[in-house]
Motif scaffolding. Structure first.
Motif, PDB file in Angstrom:
ATOM      1  N   ASN A  55      55.471  19.755   3.590  1.00 17.22           N
ATOM      2  CA  ASN A  55      56.383  19.224   2.578  1.00 17.22           C
ATOM      3  C   ASN A  55      57.357  20.299   2.087  1.00 17.22           C
TER       4      ASN A  55
ATOM      5  N   CYS B  15      61.366  20.042   2.309  1.00 15.85           N
ATOM      6  CA  CYS B  15      62.246  20.137   1.126  1.00 15.85           C
ATOM      7  C   CYS B  15      63.298  21.231   1.301  1.00 15.85           C
TER       8      CYS B  15
ATOM      9  N   ILE C 163      60.813  20.616  -5.284  1.00 18.75           N
ATOM     10  CA  ILE C 163      59.721  19.991  -4.522  1.00 18.75           C
ATOM     11  C   ILE C 163      59.003  18.997  -5.431  1.00 18.75           C
TER      12      ILE C 163
ATOM     13  N   THR D 256      67.286  20.559   1.283  1.00 17.29           N
ATOM     14  CA  THR D 256      68.169  21.305   0.379  1.00 17.29           C
ATOM     15  C   THR D 256      69.443  21.718   1.094  1.00 17.29           C
TER      16      THR D 256
END
Length: 570
Positions: A109, A113, A77, A117
């Motif tokens: 956020n 993330c 992150i 991923t």
């Protein structure tokens, strides 16, 4: 021919190349494999982002050496994201409400993330449509929202959070922005349920989620307090945090005014490596880095053969040691123990540098050890001159295979980089955000005076540590003086003109900062970049007079012998 010393941001390198170049030799980084909360401290360029990226799921999944790819799922992150720069929280006067707004965008956020991923590792989870539908249905129930169903699981969730970010922005910009609080996300009501739903995926049913916050020093005070509050959660079965920061003294305050404790809530890992001699931890690591890149480039020579030391430079240093040995024999006619060798180690290099003809050209800075010295223990500082050396030699040989960097090319690049570094100092006010011209002038004055001081120190034949480069600031008279010093020091640290370590008094245990100048500034002044395991004090008054009035730093004035009883804290 591709330059083997290319040094790009870790996130800009494709995964296969990244795995090829990364060296997993630092035992500290293996803490990243644990399920504990970890605080990773290191200056810019010390390898924090590389370490976090290496343990992120996309890299672990692609790495053939990793056997269990699902035990710990690392989510990278980055803190430099536009969503963290939002200032809408300032609409609220109440600090609790400000925290609610910031936590909402932090959660958005994090989910984004996590989605990125798994989107970037297609096929890694063996997802079936039944599992995807089940997770989306459960999330829809928990969050009371609809998810797009025509996309894959993580694409649907990412679309949802993108929409939520947009919707949140509009709510906050509306006159009725107070109502936003009622619909905000929190770690408890959003992230934890989301991670729990991911456990429905068979490959992840036994997984631990490790959230890697990178460069947290770039986040605001409230952001860091919220993350500290999350770290204070004691139950780490489902998730943990790995926090990377360049701040040597990060804040441990939580949103509620409490503190998180090292050893209790987290383990601190310092990526800054010792740098004192060729046997130092960093020197060994640097050798591994250069050797691996030579191997990848199929340059079949040793590190010393690739970066040979100039014969005249070596002879000058040897002559200095020889002279020091003769002086030691006179000083200690009946030597005890290591007296002679200690004297040679202290004064040999100093004699070479101080007795050089002032009209002669600068020393031929060359050799692997010199490259390590000017790096100041930062891997980025090691690879950058190596990159330019390689490019220069490739140009000199018209693109013919490069098997070594001649010493004259090394010297040319080192002096060029040193000159560039001083140009950066000269224009520091335009390099650093919020650095007014007046502050830039103070920084220029101080570092120019520091070079004059180091030269006087090197040439003095009576002091015990003539090559000391590091300093502490002593005898700070009052708070006003401290504020002025902090302004100059903090800007210098931010721009990597200085690095900071903590030292403690052996007898009292009192801790204080040790300042380490970036050694790239030394070659242009003909100084010895190798340095010495020692330091000297500069009084607060002398520091400010050098910075504000461009006044010379008094040589040994007010030196406190007690500072010799300081030792580094690791």
């Amino acid at each position: 021919m591709e330059n083997p010393f290319v040094f790009d941001r870790p996130n800009n390198i494709n995964i296969s190349e990244f795995i090829q170049f990364y060296i997993k030799e630092n035992i500290y980084t293996r803490f990243l494999e644990s399920t504990r909360n970890i605080l990773l401290i290191g200056v810019r360029g010390s390898g924090k982002t590389s370490t976090l990226r290496y343990y992120s799921f996309p890299v672990q999944f692609a790495n053939s050496e990793v056997e269990d790819k699902y035990s710990v799922i690392g989510i990278h992150i980055p803190s430099k994201h536009a969503i963290f720069g939002k200032r809408e929280y300032l609409l609220y006067e109440n600090q609790n409400k400000q925290s609610v707004v910031i936590e909402h965008f932090l959660c958005i956020n994090i989910i984004s993330c996590i989605c990125e991923t798994f989107i970037s590792t297609p096929g890694s989870l063996d997802l079936t449509s039944d599992i995807e539908k089940k997770i989306l249905k459960n999330l829809s129930f928990i969050l009371e929202s609809d998810f797009p169903t025509e996309n894959s699981l993580f694409e649907s969730i990412k679309l949802f959070v993108n929409k939520e970010a947009n919707s949140s922005q509009r709510k906050l910009n509306n006159d009725d922005f107070e109502s936003f609080i009622d619909f905000s996300f929190s770690f408890n009501n959003t992230i934890i349920p989301f991670l729990e739903q991911l456990k429905n995926i068979p490959n992840l049913e036994n997984s631990h989620f490790s959230l890697f916050f990178d460069d947290i020093q770039d986040l605001g005070k409230i952001h860091q307090e919220i993350i500290n509050s999350w770290i204070s959660y004691r139950d780490n079965k489902l998730f943990s945090f790995k926090i990377a920061t360049a701040d040597i003294k990060p804040s441990f305050i939580t949103s509620t005014g409490g503190v998180i404790l090292e050893g209790h809530d987290f383990v601190k890992i310092d990526l800054t490596k010792r740098l004192y001699n060729k046997e130092s931890e960093f020197s060994k690591f640097a050798r591994d880095v250069i050797a691996k890149r030579l191997m990848i480039a199929k340059i079949d020579v040793s590190v010393e053969e690739f970066l040979p030391e100039s014969e005249s430079f070596r002879k000058g240093l040897d002559d200095g040691k020889l002279k020091a040995r003769k002086l030691a024999a006179i000083k200690y006619p009946d030597p005890k123990g290591t007296q002679i060798n200690d004297y040679v180690a202290k004064y040999g290099r100093a004699i070479y540098f101080r007795e050089r003809n002032p009209k002669a050209n600068l020393p031929i800075y060359s050799g692997f050890e010199t490259l390590v010295d000017i790096s100041t223990g930062v891997i980025r500082n090691l690879l950058t001159p190596a990159f330019f050396m390689y490019e220069k030699q490739l140009s000199n040989t018209n693109g013919i295979f490069v098997r070594e960097i001649p010493s004259d090319v090394q010297k040319e690049i080192i002096l060029n980089r040193s000159e560039t570094f001083w140009e950066k100092i000269k224009d520091i006010d335009s390099e650093i955000e919020n650095c007014p011209e007046e502050l830039g002038k103070k920084i220029n004055n101080f570092f120019n005076q520091l070079m004059i001081y180091l030269k006087k120190r090197l040439k003095n034949e009576t002091i015990s540590e003539p090559r000391a480069l590091n300093f502490i600031i002593s005898q700070i008279a009052n708070e006003e003086e401290q504020i002025q010093i902090d302004e100059i020091i903090n800007t210098s640290l931010k721009s990597t003109l200085l690095y900071k370590r903590m030292v403690g008094h052996k007898a009292t245990g009192v801790k204080l900062p040790l300042y380490v100048p970036n050694r790239m500034m030394l070659p242009l002044h003909g100084l010895d970049s190798h340095g010495q395991y020692s330091h000297f004090p500069i009084t607060g008054r002398a520091f400010l007079e050098a910075a504000l009035q461009n006044k010379e730093i008094p040589f040994f004035a007010d030196e406190d012998e007690a500072t010799n009883q300081l030792e580094l804290i690791f």
